[in-house]
Structure formats: structure tokens, C-alpha cells
Design an enzyme around this catalytic site. Structure first.
Site, PDB file in Angstrom:
ATOM      1  N   ASP A   8      36.546 -60.624 -30.613  1.00 40.08           N
ATOM      2  CA  ASP A   8      34.819 -60.444 -31.099  1.00 40.08           C
ATOM      3  C   ASP A   8      34.421 -59.085 -30.559  1.00 40.08           C
ATOM      4  O   ASP A   8      35.229 -58.380 -30.028  1.00 40.08           O
ATOM      5  CB  ASP A   8      34.399 -62.168 -30.546  1.00 40.08           C
ATOM      6  CG  ASP A   8      33.989 -61.820 -29.055  1.00 40.08           C
ATOM      7  OD1 ASP A   8      34.834 -60.940 -28.442  1.00 40.08           O
ATOM      8  OD2 ASP A   8      33.514 -62.653 -28.656  1.00 40.08           O
ATOM      9  N   CYS A  65      38.502 -61.839 -26.366  1.00 37.68           N
ATOM     10  CA  CYS A  65      37.062 -61.958 -26.313  1.00 37.68           C
ATOM     11  C   CYS A  65      36.601 -61.637 -24.959  1.00 37.68           C
ATOM     12  O   CYS A  65      37.424 -60.957 -24.326  1.00 37.68           O
ATOM     13  CB  CYS A  65      36.411 -63.288 -26.742  1.00 37.68           C
ATOM     14  SG  CYS A  65      36.852 -64.647 -25.635  1.00 37.68           S
ATOM     15  N   THR A  67      35.906 -63.262 -22.069  1.00 37.31           N
ATOM     16  CA  THR A  67      36.671 -63.993 -21.096  1.00 37.31           C
ATOM     17  C   THR A  67      38.142 -64.421 -21.510  1.00 37.31           C
ATOM     18  O   THR A  67      38.945 -64.628 -20.847  1.00 37.31           O
ATOM     19  CB  THR A  67      35.959 -65.169 -20.562  1.00 37.31           C
ATOM     20  OG1 THR A  67      35.768 -66.194 -21.876  1.00 37.31           O
ATOM     21  CG2 THR A  67      34.679 -65.144 -19.927  1.00 37.31           C
ATOM     22  N   HIS A  98      57.782 -71.795 -21.397  1.00 41.27           N
ATOM     23  CA  HIS A  98      57.422 -73.345 -21.248  1.00 41.27           C
ATOM     24  C   HIS A  98      56.688 -73.941 -22.520  1.00 41.27           C
ATOM     25  O   HIS A  98      56.907 -75.030 -22.592  1.00 41.27           O
ATOM     26  CB  HIS A  98      56.991 -73.792 -19.842  1.00 41.27           C
ATOM     27  CG  HIS A  98      57.810 -73.685 -18.827  1.00 41.27           C
ATOM     28  ND1 HIS A  98      57.573 -74.219 -17.517  1.00 41.27           N
ATOM     29  CD2 HIS A  98      58.990 -73.025 -18.546  1.00 41.27           C
ATOM     30  CE1 HIS A  98      58.568 -73.874 -16.673  1.00 41.27           C
ATOM     31  NE2 HIS A  98      59.576 -73.366 -17.408  1.00 41.27           N
ATOM     32  N   HIS A 133      61.062 -78.836 -22.607  1.00 39.41           N
ATOM     33  CA  HIS A 133      59.857 -78.058 -22.956  1.00 39.41           C
ATOM     34  C   HIS A 133      59.657 -78.351 -24.394  1.00 39.41           C
ATOM     35  O   HIS A 133      58.717 -78.588 -24.851  1.00 39.41           O
ATOM     36  CB  HIS A 133      59.825 -76.856 -22.724  1.00 39.41           C
ATOM     37  CG  HIS A 133      60.084 -76.587 -21.054  1.00 39.41           C
ATOM     38  ND1 HIS A 133      59.124 -76.983 -20.255  1.00 39.41           N
ATOM     39  CD2 HIS A 133      61.130 -75.809 -20.331  1.00 39.41           C
ATOM     40  CE1 HIS A 133      59.622 -76.627 -19.177  1.00 39.41           C
ATOM     41  NE2 HIS A 133      60.927 -76.132 -18.972  1.00 39.41           N
TER      42      HIS A 133
END
Ligand code: RB5
Length: 149
Positions: A8, A65, A67, A98, A133
Site C-alpha cells: 500500500d 504495508c 505494519t 512449519h 505440519h
């Protein structure tokens, strides 16, 4: 490896750096925008990248973005996408080992270029371990209301 990348406005400044980094390491990169730092909505670019990855078997994505939170949350609404918000080489490596992550997410306001390089290195050099997994990863698509207790 082939990567689709999108951001963004709050991740835009890092995009060209990450593209160059990936290309220098011999990866193919498709830039899905945006093409400037005008304000945009991160779900639009999360979806663009998610749809590209889902439509191109074996490819991966990178989403940035401010964060990394909003863009990863939005990407994960797409069934089959496992977008991992990472903060260091360890989380990036574990997201592949994983979780079989197919999109690496991070925040421009959170991590610096050195950490980004180490995360990309770890993401690219770690394979999914499979085994127990796989069962867990397969259950993720069943994580909808009414499907898993
Ligand atoms: C944009 O200001 C910011 O909210 C966005 O980039 C992201 O950090 C949201 O999770």
C-alpha cells in the site's frame, strides 16, 4: 523462485528496494503496484497479490504495508493463501518450514533493510517440512465457522 509483490502507500517506498534485492538473487519478480505513493487501501493490493499467487502454482508473494498487519490479515481471507507477517529471519524461516507460507509480509514502519534482506534470504532458503505440519496446514482451509469445532 517467482514472486508477485504489492504494497500500500505505507509500504511503497520499500518496493523498488525489495524488487532489486530479489532480482539480484536471481528471482523473477512481478510488480503488482501501486505505481506511486498515493493513498490506497491495502485489501485491494493484498487481494491482487493473493489472486496472482493462487493462479500461478509454485509462485510466492511479498506484501508490505505500514505494519504488515492489515495487508496480511486481508491476504489470509483468500482460501489457499498463507500470508505470514514476519519480523526477523527466524519467523520468516519458520513460516516456510512449519506453515508452508506462500506470502511473506512485513511492515515498512517496523523493519529495516538489513532485517528485510535476512528475512527474504531465510524465506527463500527454507523448505516446508511436511509431515505433521501438512496435517495442520491442511486444516487451515477448514477453519471456517461450523467446519472445525
Ligand atoms: C496506513 O496508514 C496503515 O494503516 C497501513 O499501511 C497498515 O499498517 C495497516 O495495517
Amino acid at each position: 523462485m517467482k514472486f508477485y509483490i504489492a504494497t500500500d502507500h505505507a509500504g511503497y517506498a520499500l518496493k523498488s528496494y525489495v524488487i532489486e534485492l530479489l532480482q539480484t538473487k536471481g528471482h523473477e519478480v512481478v510488480d503488482l503496484g501501486p505505481s506511486n505513493d498515493n493513498r490506497v487501501d491495502y485489501p485491494d493490493f493484498a487481494n491482487k497479490c493473493s489472486h496472482a499467487v493462487l493462479g500461478d502454482k509454485g509462485s510466492f508473494g511479498i506484501l508490505i504495508c505500514g505494519t504488515g498487519i492489515g495487508i496480511s490479515v486481508a491476504a489470509n481471507k483468500n482460501r489457499g493463501i498463507r500470508a505470514a507477517l514476519c519480523h526477523d529471519a527466524y519467523t520468516a524461516s519458520m513460516s516456510r518450514a512449519h506453515n508452508d507460507a506462500n506470502i511473506l509480509c512485513f511492515g515498512e514502519r517496523v523493519v529495516g533493510k538489513g532485517v528485510i534482506e535476512s528475512m527474504i534470504e531465510a524465506f527463500c532458503n527454507t523448505s516446508f517440512e511436511g509431515g505433521r505440519h501438512s496435517d495442520r496446514v491442511n486444516k487451515i482451509d477448514g477453519c471456517q465457522i461450523g467446519k472445525i469445532d
